[in-house]
Write a protein that holds these residues in place. Structure first.
Motif, PDB file in Angstrom:
ATOM      1  N   ARG A 115      11.729 118.404  -1.233  1.00  0.00           N
ATOM      2  CA  ARG A 115      10.418 117.754  -0.957  1.00  0.00           C
ATOM      3  C   ARG A 115      10.283 116.246  -1.404  1.00  0.00           C
ATOM      4  O   ARG A 115       9.243 115.740  -1.078  1.00  0.00           O
ATOM      5  N   THR A 116      11.209 115.935  -2.352  1.00  0.00           N
ATOM      6  CA  THR A 116      11.092 114.510  -3.108  1.00  0.00           C
ATOM      7  C   THR A 116      12.125 113.507  -2.578  1.00  0.00           C
ATOM      8  O   THR A 116      12.007 112.404  -2.955  1.00  0.00           O
ATOM      9  N   TRP A 117      13.135 113.748  -1.458  1.00  0.00           N
ATOM     10  CA  TRP A 117      14.083 113.110  -1.242  1.00  0.00           C
ATOM     11  C   TRP A 117      13.556 111.500  -0.788  1.00  0.00           C
ATOM     12  O   TRP A 117      14.262 110.501  -1.263  1.00  0.00           O
ATOM     13  N   ARG A 118      12.659 111.410  -0.165  1.00  0.00           N
ATOM     14  CA  ARG A 118      12.318 110.204   0.449  1.00  0.00           C
ATOM     15  C   ARG A 118      11.605 109.463  -0.538  1.00  0.00           C
ATOM     16  O   ARG A 118      12.164 108.244  -0.742  1.00  0.00           O
ATOM     17  N   GLY A 119      10.853 109.738  -1.406  1.00  0.00           N
ATOM     18  CA  GLY A 119      10.422 109.177  -2.634  1.00  0.00           C
ATOM     19  C   GLY A 119      11.613 108.700  -3.687  1.00  0.00           C
ATOM     20  O   GLY A 119      11.514 107.483  -3.972  1.00  0.00           O
ATOM     21  N   ASP A 120      12.637 109.603  -3.754  1.00  0.00           N
ATOM     22  CA  ASP A 120      13.597 109.433  -4.625  1.00  0.00           C
ATOM     23  C   ASP A 120      14.525 108.311  -4.055  1.00  0.00           C
ATOM     24  O   ASP A 120      14.960 107.321  -4.997  1.00  0.00           O
ATOM     25  N   LEU A 121      14.805 108.237  -2.695  1.00  0.00           N
ATOM     26  CA  LEU A 121      15.403 107.304  -2.329  1.00  0.00           C
ATOM     27  C   LEU A 121      14.820 105.840  -2.269  1.00  0.00           C
ATOM     28  O   LEU A 121      15.436 104.786  -2.518  1.00  0.00           O
ATOM     29  N   LEU A 122      13.517 105.978  -1.736  1.00  0.00           N
ATOM     30  CA  LEU A 122      12.645 104.782  -1.881  1.00  0.00           C
ATOM     31  C   LEU A 122      12.832 104.116  -3.416  1.00  0.00           C
ATOM     32  O   LEU A 122      12.763 102.908  -3.650  1.00  0.00           O
ATOM     33  N   ALA A 123      12.637 104.971  -4.546  1.00  0.00           N
ATOM     34  CA  ALA A 123      12.506 104.498  -5.778  1.00  0.00           C
ATOM     35  C   ALA A 123      13.823 103.990  -6.139  1.00  0.00           C
ATOM     36  O   ALA A 123      13.781 102.840  -6.843  1.00  0.00           O
ATOM     37  N   GLY A 124      14.864 104.562  -5.768  1.00  0.00           N
ATOM     38  CA  GLY A 124      16.219 104.182  -5.915  1.00  0.00           C
ATOM     39  C   GLY A 124      16.390 102.750  -5.402  1.00  0.00           C
ATOM     40  O   GLY A 124      17.039 101.721  -6.107  1.00  0.00           O
TER      41      GLY A 124
ATOM     42  N   ALA B 131      10.195 108.430  -8.128  1.00  0.00           N
ATOM     43  CA  ALA B 131      11.387 109.138  -8.527  1.00  0.00           C
ATOM     44  C   ALA B 131      10.893 110.254  -9.059  1.00  0.00           C
ATOM     45  O   ALA B 131       9.980 110.326  -9.741  1.00  0.00           O
ATOM     46  N   ARG B 132      11.442 111.388  -8.862  1.00  0.00           N
ATOM     47  CA  ARG B 132      10.990 112.703  -9.343  1.00  0.00           C
ATOM     48  C   ARG B 132      12.644 113.672  -9.443  1.00  0.00           C
ATOM     49  O   ARG B 132      12.427 114.516 -10.330  1.00  0.00           O
ATOM     50  N   THR B 133      13.583 113.289  -9.091  1.00  0.00           N
ATOM     51  CA  THR B 133      14.979 113.651  -9.462  1.00  0.00           C
ATOM     52  C   THR B 133      15.846 112.598  -9.702  1.00  0.00           C
ATOM     53  O   THR B 133      15.647 111.444  -9.548  1.00  0.00           O
ATOM     54  N   ARG B 134      17.105 113.100 -10.026  1.00  0.00           N
ATOM     55  CA  ARG B 134      18.087 112.001 -10.558  1.00  0.00           C
ATOM     56  C   ARG B 134      18.852 111.366  -9.277  1.00  0.00           C
ATOM     57  O   ARG B 134      19.549 110.405  -9.436  1.00  0.00           O
ATOM     58  N   VAL B 135      18.420 111.814  -8.358  1.00  0.00           N
ATOM     59  CA  VAL B 135      19.023 111.078  -6.987  1.00  0.00           C
ATOM     60  C   VAL B 135      18.325 109.614  -6.875  1.00  0.00           C
ATOM     61  O   VAL B 135      18.944 108.742  -6.532  1.00  0.00           O
ATOM     62  N   ALA B 136      17.316 109.425  -7.673  1.00  0.00           N
ATOM     63  CA  ALA B 136      16.563 108.100  -7.562  1.00  0.00           C
ATOM     64  C   ALA B 136      17.824 107.242  -8.395  1.00  0.00           C
ATOM     65  O   ALA B 136      17.868 105.996  -7.821  1.00  0.00           O
ATOM     66  N   ALA B 137      18.009 107.505  -9.556  1.00  0.00           N
ATOM     67  CA  ALA B 137      19.119 106.846 -10.572  1.00  0.00           C
ATOM     68  C   ALA B 137      20.387 106.621  -9.756  1.00  0.00           C
ATOM     69  O   ALA B 137      20.943 105.547  -9.768  1.00  0.00           O
ATOM     70  N   VAL B 138      20.666 107.541  -9.080  1.00  0.00           N
ATOM     71  CA  VAL B 138      22.052 107.712  -8.351  1.00  0.00           C
ATOM     72  C   VAL B 138      22.057 106.376  -7.171  1.00  0.00           C
ATOM     73  O   VAL B 138      22.616 105.639  -7.091  1.00  0.00           O
ATOM     74  N   ALA B 139      20.847 106.384  -6.531  1.00  0.00           N
ATOM     75  CA  ALA B 139      20.652 105.582  -5.407  1.00  0.00           C
ATOM     76  C   ALA B 139      20.398 104.258  -6.018  1.00  0.00           C
ATOM     77  O   ALA B 139      20.996 103.355  -5.341  1.00  0.00           O
TER      78      ALA B 139
END
Length: 549
Positions: A23-32, A321-329
């Motif tokens: 549910r958070t991947w879009r926000g994570d990618l945008l944050a990254g 960002a809500r998960t580690r995917v943001a920092a990876v992105a």
């Protein structure tokens, strides 16, 4: 699974790290993507400012950014080169050369990794807030002053002094006036963009806009401004940096300093990040493991030590960002820049990056926070000022240690004043001989800093036959306090004064027995649970004494 296995498993990545991703991947990618754009000029600037070069800065942001995101203990922490690390690395580069940076990164990473495995992550909670703010203030001043040589003329960046204040003064004294005017103009453009564009729209990457304007102007109008120069168009292959026993010995202390800074800054940043939004708790021990691995990986690729970066983390969280995917992105965005845009990035004037770092340094200082500390208590104000001054003039880790010591001294002084020694009147209807009974109530903590004062007060009692020590209000008692109590009992008894003890807390009984407080009493029946019983015994003792006299 054994207890040891569970402890090890808790320090490693798990599928639960990515549970909310659906549910958070879009926000994570945008944050990254957002934080990647913000991190680009900072990674380049911090790399150059440390003396390791822009290449080392961006390699660290990419490699360490990914490793720390996957293995770290925070769900949203963004890691990479930071201003505090730059401050420590600059003198190492000046003393040992650029080649030492990768080895120091490797050594420091191993130390931080071991600290995480030993579960030392909670140690940062012992650093007082005024010390942290003084440390931050000092770092901000150093980052700002580090830009002065680059603004006077790029060739004098390697000044003969490692102290940033002396270097800045020396650079100004030998400044090239013409170059300085061009450099200040570039700084002014970048600063104006960073300060004004967010007022128009927060989503505008203000620092990049400022850098782009200065770069285009430098291409359009001939200027003497030095640029970044050639950057690699790919990541170098991983390899061990050159090392030998003599070099390892020389770099042992610098590596320990870097490791301490990396651990402190990363844990502080992770703690703050956890409070920015509902992103889940952080694991301080796992965070150390992740940051240790990140610095090791950065060193293998020729980068510099990494830490958690609170400014970039805050940008990431605010962007969703809500998960580690943001920092990876964010790290992958920087990798994409290296692969497709290394040549134009190399044309950026160094003065433009100095402008970004100067504004960043100014933003690190929150005047309301500084005023709050200076107006709070004298102890906190002194700890803040001492930490800031020592950070700027001596060393970051020394500053933290001295700040903690100063704060600790004042805390102990304040705590010792909370220890109360009060003589009370004998309760109930007055009885002949009550003036020969002294009831002394001990309150608060009884530890080494207050023990002598308690002993002097009790031992000064005169004209009494019985002393009742009320201990039910004693909160904290250390070995020194218990030892002094035993000496008080022994000294009073040696003067012919009977000592009765009332109300020993259950948690103090074993300590009193071990140190000898209870053994010092004339009789084991001189220990009471209730005050009326102690008073009754004291009156009977005084009555027998008067009858015998």
């Amino acid at each position: 699974m054994t207890a040891a296995g569970k402890r090890i498993r808790a320090l490693l990545p798990a599928a639960s790290d990515y549970a909310p991703l659906r549910r958070t991947w879009r926000g994570d990618l945008l944050a990254g993507i957002t934080v990647g754009i913000v991190a680009l000029p900072l990674a380049l600037g911090f790399g150059i400012s440390s003396g390791a070069g822009a290449e080392a800065g961006i390699i660290t942001a990419i490699v360490a950014g990914i490793v720390a995101a996957v293995f770290g203990g925070s769900n949203v922490q963004v890691s990479g080169p930071t201003g505090a690390m730059v401050v420590v690395l600059a003198p190492i580069v000046a003393s040992h050369g650029i080649g030492a940076v990768a080895l120091v990164s490797l050594m420091a990473g191993v130390i931080v990794l071991i600290a995480g495995a030993l579960r030392l992550g909670r140690a940062v909670s012992f650093i007082p807030w005024p010390v942290i703010e003084g440390f931050t203030f000092g770092i901000a001043v150093i980052i700002f002053l580090q830009q002065v040589p680059a603004l006077t003329r790029a060739e004098v960046a390697g000044a003969s002094h490692t102290n940033v204040v002396v270097t800045a003064v020396e650079a100004l004294a030998n400044a090239d006036g013409g170059y300085l005017l061009w450099a200040l103009a570039a700084v002014a453009v970048v600063a104006a963009c960073m300060l004004l564009l967010p007022l128009w729209h927060r989503a505008i990457p203000a620092s990049l806009v400022g850098i782009a304007l200065v770069t285009l102007a430098a291409l359009w109008v001939p200027t003497p401004l030095a640029d970044i120069g050639e950057l690699p168009s790919s990541l170098p292959p991983p390899m061990l940096p050159p090392m030998n026993a003599a070099l390892l010995g020389e770099l042992a202390l610098p590596a320990l300093t870097v490791a301490a800074l990396a651990a402190i800054e990363s844990l502080l940043a992770a703690r703050v990040a956890a409070s920015l939004a509902d992103t889940g708790p952080y694991d301080p021990d796992r965070e150390l493991v992740g940051q240790g691995l990140a610095s090791v990986a950065a060193g293998l690729f020729g980068g510099m030590p990494a830490t958690g970066a609170i400014a970039r983390t805050a940008v990431s969280v605010r962007a969703g960002a809500r998960t580690r995917v943001a920092a990876v992105a964010h790290a992958l965005v920087l990798l994409l820049v290296v692969l497709v845009a290394a040549q134009p990035v190399g044309l950026i004037p160094l003065a433009a990056l100095s402008g970004v770092l100067m504004v960043t340094a100014v933003r690190m200082v929150h005047l309301t926070t500084v005023r709050s500390i200076l107006r709070s208590t004298r102890a906190d104000a002194i700890a803040f000022v001492v930490t800031a001054v020592v950070t700027i003039s001596v060393d970051l880790i020394v500053a933290v240690v001295i700040g903690i010591v100063v704060a600790g001294i004042f805390a102990i002084r304040s705590l010792s004043r909370a220890t109360g020694v009060t003589r009370e009147a004998v309760q109930g209807e007055p009885v002949a001989g009550d003036e020969r009974i002294a009831i002394v109530r001990l309150d608060g903590p009884l530890f080494f800093a207050a023990a002598d004062r308690v002993a002097d007060t009790v031992n000064a009692l005169d004209g009494v036959s019985v002393v009742i020590l009320r201990m039910s209000q004693l909160e904290l008692v250390d070995a020194t306090g218990a030892h002094v109590l035993s000496e008080i009992v022994q000294r009073l008894e040696s003067r012919g004064i009977t000592v009765l003890i009332k109300g020993v807390r259950e948690g103090h009984v074993e300590l009193f027995r071990t140190v000898g407080v209870l053994r010092a009493l004339r009789h084991h029946k001189h220990l009471f649970a209730e005050l009326p019983d102690a008073i009754e015994h004291a009156r009977s003792h005084v009555a027998r004494e008067r009858a015998a006299g």
